[in-house]
Enzyme design. Structure first.
Site, PDB file in Angstrom:
ATOM      1  N   HIS A  34      -9.938  14.773   0.854  1.00  0.00           N
ATOM      2  CA  HIS A  34      -8.844  15.527   0.248  1.00  0.00           C
ATOM      3  C   HIS A  34      -8.075  16.290   1.321  1.00  0.00           C
ATOM      4  CE1 HIS A  34     -10.064  15.706  -4.242  1.00  0.00           C
ATOM      5  NE2 HIS A  34      -8.957  15.017  -4.099  1.00  0.00           N
TER       6      HIS A  34
ATOM      7  N   ARG B 118      -4.836   2.682  -7.714  1.00  0.00           N
ATOM      8  CA  ARG B 118      -6.291   2.738  -7.589  1.00  0.00           C
ATOM      9  C   ARG B 118      -6.839   3.617  -8.717  1.00  0.00           C
ATOM     10  NH1 ARG B 118      -4.427   3.937  -2.178  1.00  0.00           N
ATOM     11  NH2 ARG B 118      -4.866   2.252  -0.710  1.00  0.00           N
TER      12      ARG B 118
ATOM     13  N   ARG C  40      -4.916  -1.789 -10.775  1.00  0.00           N
ATOM     14  CA  ARG C  40      -6.192  -2.443 -10.484  1.00  0.00           C
ATOM     15  C   ARG C  40      -7.277  -1.873 -11.388  1.00  0.00           C
ATOM     16  NH1 ARG C  40      -8.458  -1.737  -4.519  1.00  0.00           N
ATOM     17  NH2 ARG C  40      -8.908   0.356  -5.281  1.00  0.00           N
TER      18      ARG C  40
ATOM     19  N   GLU D 214      -9.714 -10.228  -1.269  1.00  0.00           N
ATOM     20  CA  GLU D 214     -10.264  -9.306  -0.284  1.00  0.00           C
ATOM     21  C   GLU D 214     -11.637  -9.741   0.210  1.00  0.00           C
ATOM     22  OE1 GLU D 214     -10.677  -5.435  -2.083  1.00  0.00           O
ATOM     23  OE2 GLU D 214     -11.005  -6.302  -4.057  1.00  0.00           O
TER      24      GLU D 214
ATOM     25  N   ASN E   4      -8.130  -4.489   4.024  1.00  0.00           N
ATOM     26  CA  ASN E   4      -9.206  -3.627   4.524  1.00  0.00           C
ATOM     27  C   ASN E   4     -10.572  -4.280   4.302  1.00  0.00           C
ATOM     28  OD1 ASN E   4      -7.073  -1.898   4.896  1.00  0.00           O
ATOM     29  ND2 ASN E   4      -7.653  -0.485   3.278  1.00  0.00           N
ATOM     30  N   ASP E   5     -10.852  -4.632   3.038  1.00  0.00           N
ATOM     31  CA  ASP E   5     -12.136  -5.273   2.747  1.00  0.00           C
ATOM     32  C   ASP E   5     -12.189  -6.695   3.290  1.00  0.00           C
ATOM     33  OD1 ASP E   5     -13.686  -3.321   1.619  1.00  0.00           O
ATOM     34  OD2 ASP E   5     -13.079  -3.725  -0.446  1.00  0.00           O
TER      35      ASP E   5
ATOM     36  N   ARG F 250     -16.726  -0.427   8.724  1.00  0.00           N
ATOM     37  CA  ARG F 250     -15.750   0.384   9.469  1.00  0.00           C
ATOM     38  C   ARG F 250     -16.221   1.807   9.707  1.00  0.00           C
ATOM     39  NH1 ARG F 250     -10.689   0.620   6.165  1.00  0.00           N
ATOM     40  NH2 ARG F 250     -12.121   0.243   4.448  1.00  0.00           N
TER      41      ARG F 250
ATOM     42  N   CYS G 283      -1.528  -5.316   0.083  1.00  0.00           N
ATOM     43  CA  CYS G 283      -1.628  -3.899  -0.282  1.00  0.00           C
ATOM     44  C   CYS G 283      -2.642  -3.145   0.575  1.00  0.00           C
ATOM     45  CB  CYS G 283      -1.993  -3.740  -1.754  1.00  0.00           C
ATOM     46  SG  CYS G 283      -3.617  -4.388  -2.203  1.00  0.00           S
TER      47      CYS G 283
END
Length: 571
Positions: free
Chosen positions: A194, A301, A345, A446, A469-470, A480, A517
């Site tokens: 955050h 998300r 998603r 992904e 990313n994945d 990562r 994305c």
């Protein structure tokens, strides 16, 4: 002059006086048995402390605007803290444990809060692990109140300061944003925390990973923070200060120049048009996306929304997954974006520990990232997915909605999801509940499995969205977040690029849209490579949209194709 190098978290450059926030006082939690006649007294102290903390949080909450998008995002954090403290299920579990085990109340509170935080940390999702810090933060406030410990007052930080600290809570960052601070230099923190998210929203240059920085710099020393290069310069000379003042002016003028792209389409030098979408995690972020000129929402998300709305308490999260709550949130985003496309998603949770309910029993997984997560969770516990699908199909009447399933690895998974969709449609029809029956349904590509069989998946999908990313993480078998191998994580590696190319080629042959994305969609170097590979829709952080438009305007498609070819043919 001394230079410290960290990890870039939020772009920008600033010059200011250092303000070192001292590390919090290490509280010593007593640990001892109590007698039955001491239970009521201890519980009363706990309730009084919770009431005091709630009152303080409510005062801070009331000071925030209910209409300003930024304040609304801040309000969610305070609301999250209050929900944690007022959660009756957690409170009852705490009381039961206290009365059964007969340990002093301070120790019981600490252990119970730690138990819930650990559940999130083990969920296999970096974002959720950061939420665990919110749990410990709010109950640390309760323990401080019970033990009469009064930590440093964050309101003492002067305007224009560059903050140096070991770590900050989300609430502290909100307060600091009102003080017009010039930068954050932290020893701890992550890109999904955050603190960093808020820093980006407020435009605060931020560096993390500066181990022991609060002990290496003194209050009042002149420091320069460069969020782009992740450098912190302490006591710079006059020439260096002048150099960075010029850099700050350049950054400002660049931001001013980018404003002209807000209302313009994303077009290359030779006239090829791109669509630049936004990645969001809440309705408030949809407002920001619209203001930044997004062509739509490329990735909503939903797991971020649930965590933001309902707090990190596992029981609170379970009760909040109602159809109506989801319907209201999805409808709000669709209405904000009007006729622009919104891709939502379905739940991409890191295992069942996110949803502690009767529908999903608790499991102990050694490697949650490779375990029961995303669509696997949804198909094993279909009632959770059906609730979300009902809300989505009802909200589909409000705008241009598309639904997307995460972590697909087989055609059979998609078919199972489509069967559940048909069940939902039949239920809504039978119940005479209005809904949109014609919502496009796509998948996230992904995993290497999905990319390799993307020709087969085109037969059961209306569109593809590449989650780079994945895709990179799973293809290269690299975590990562593991510091020992994170240097091997490379989105430009040949196997990853070839899987992307395979997916694009198969989508083109089948005539279905494909977008990106993942993080690659917002990075300038990768935007050029993806554009040269044929991608025409990119979804990114809203703040990156104008700079991406500016980048594309400087290149022709032929030039982008040449850049891609160099990467694809590099051995």
């Amino acid at each position: 002059m001394e230079v410290f190098l960290g990890i870039p978290a939020s772009d920008g450059t600033s010059i200011g006086a250092a303000f070192v926030i001292p590390e919090p006082v290490k509280r010593a939690i007593p640990h001892h048995r109590i007698n039955l006649d001491q239970i009521n007294k201890g519980w009363s102290r706990f309730e009084n402390a919770v009431q005091t903390v709630c009152m303080n949080l409510t005062e801070q909450l009331d000071s925030l605007s209910k209409t300003d998008p930024k304040d609304k995002a801040q309000r969610e954090i305070y609301e999250t803290y209050i929900l944690m403290l007022e959660d009756p299920v957690f409170t009852q579990e705490l009381k039961n444990s206290y009365q059964k085990d007969l340990y002093n109340i301070e120790y019981t509170v600490e252990q119970k809060a730690l138990e819930y935080a650990t559940k999130l940390q083990q969920a296999g999702n970096y974002y959720l692990s950061e939420r665990a810090k919110d749990i410990t933060d709010v109950f640390d406030r309760v323990l401080d109140e019970m033990l009469d410990i009064h930590p440093f007052d964050i309101n003492k930080v002067p305007d224009g300061a560059i903050i140096l600290a070991n770590s900050l809570s989300s609430a502290d960052t909100i307060i600091l944003s009102k003080r017009k601070i010039a930068g954050l230099a932290l020893a701890e923190g992550g890109v999904a925390s955050h603190v960093v998210i808020l820093a980006r929203n407020y435009g605060i240059p931020t560096i993390v990973g500066l181990e022991g920085i609060s002990k290496k710099v003194k209050n009042g020393e002149t420091v320069i923070i460069d969020g782009n290069t992740a450098e912190l310069l302490v006591e710079p000379d006059k020439e260096t200060i002048a150099e960075y003042k010029a850099k700050i002016r350049e950054e400002y003028m660049h931001k001013v120049a980018l404003r002209k792209f807000l209302d313009k389409p994303a077009v290359t030098k030779d006239g090829t048009q791109f669509k630049l979408m936004a990645n969001i995690g809440s309705p408030e972020e949809a407002e920001i996306a619209k203001a930044e000129g997004a062509d739509g929402i490329g990735l909503f998300r939903t797991e971020f929304l649930y965590m933001a709305q309902n707090g990190a308490s596992m029981n609170a999260a379970a009760r909040s997954f109602s159809e109506e709550n989801q319907y209201q949130a999805y409808s709000q985003v669709l209405e904000i974006m009007e006729d622009k496309p919104v891709i939502i998603r379905t739940l991409d949770a890191g295992g069942d520990k996110l949803i502690n309910s009767v529908d999903i029993p608790e499991l102990d997984e050694k490697n949650p990232l490779m375990g029961l997560r995303a669509v696997r969770l949804s198909l094993l516990y279909p009632n959770v997915l059906k609730t979300q699908l009902r809300a989505l199909y009802r909200a589909g009447l409000k705008g241009n909605l598309k639904i997307m399933f995460p972590l697909i690895t087989s055609v059979e998974q998609v078919k199972e999801c489509l069967e559940l969709i048909e069940e939902v449609k039949k239920e809504l029809t039978y119940e005479n509940i209005p809904f949109n029956p014609d919502i496009p349904v796509g998948i996230m590509v992904e995993t290497a499995a999905a990319a390799i069989i993307s020709d087969c998946l085109t037969k059961v999908s209306d569109f593809f969205s590449l989650g780079t990313n994945d895709l990179t993480q799973y293809t290269l078998a690299i975590d990562r977040e593991n510091q020992h191998v994170s240097n091997l994580y490379n989105e430009f590696s040949l196997p990853v690029l070839r899987l992307i190319q395979t997916t694009i080629s198969n989508a083109d042959k089948a005539g279905i849209p494909v977008e990106v994305c993942g993080e690659m969609a917002g990075r300038q170097d990768s935007v050029m490579v993806l554009g040269g590979m044929g991608i025409r829709t990119l979804s990114m952080s809203p703040k990156l949209i104008s700079s991406t438009k500016e980048l594309l305007s400087r290149f022709t498609i032929q030039e982008l194709e040449a850049i891609s070819a160099k990467h694809l043919n590099k051995f």
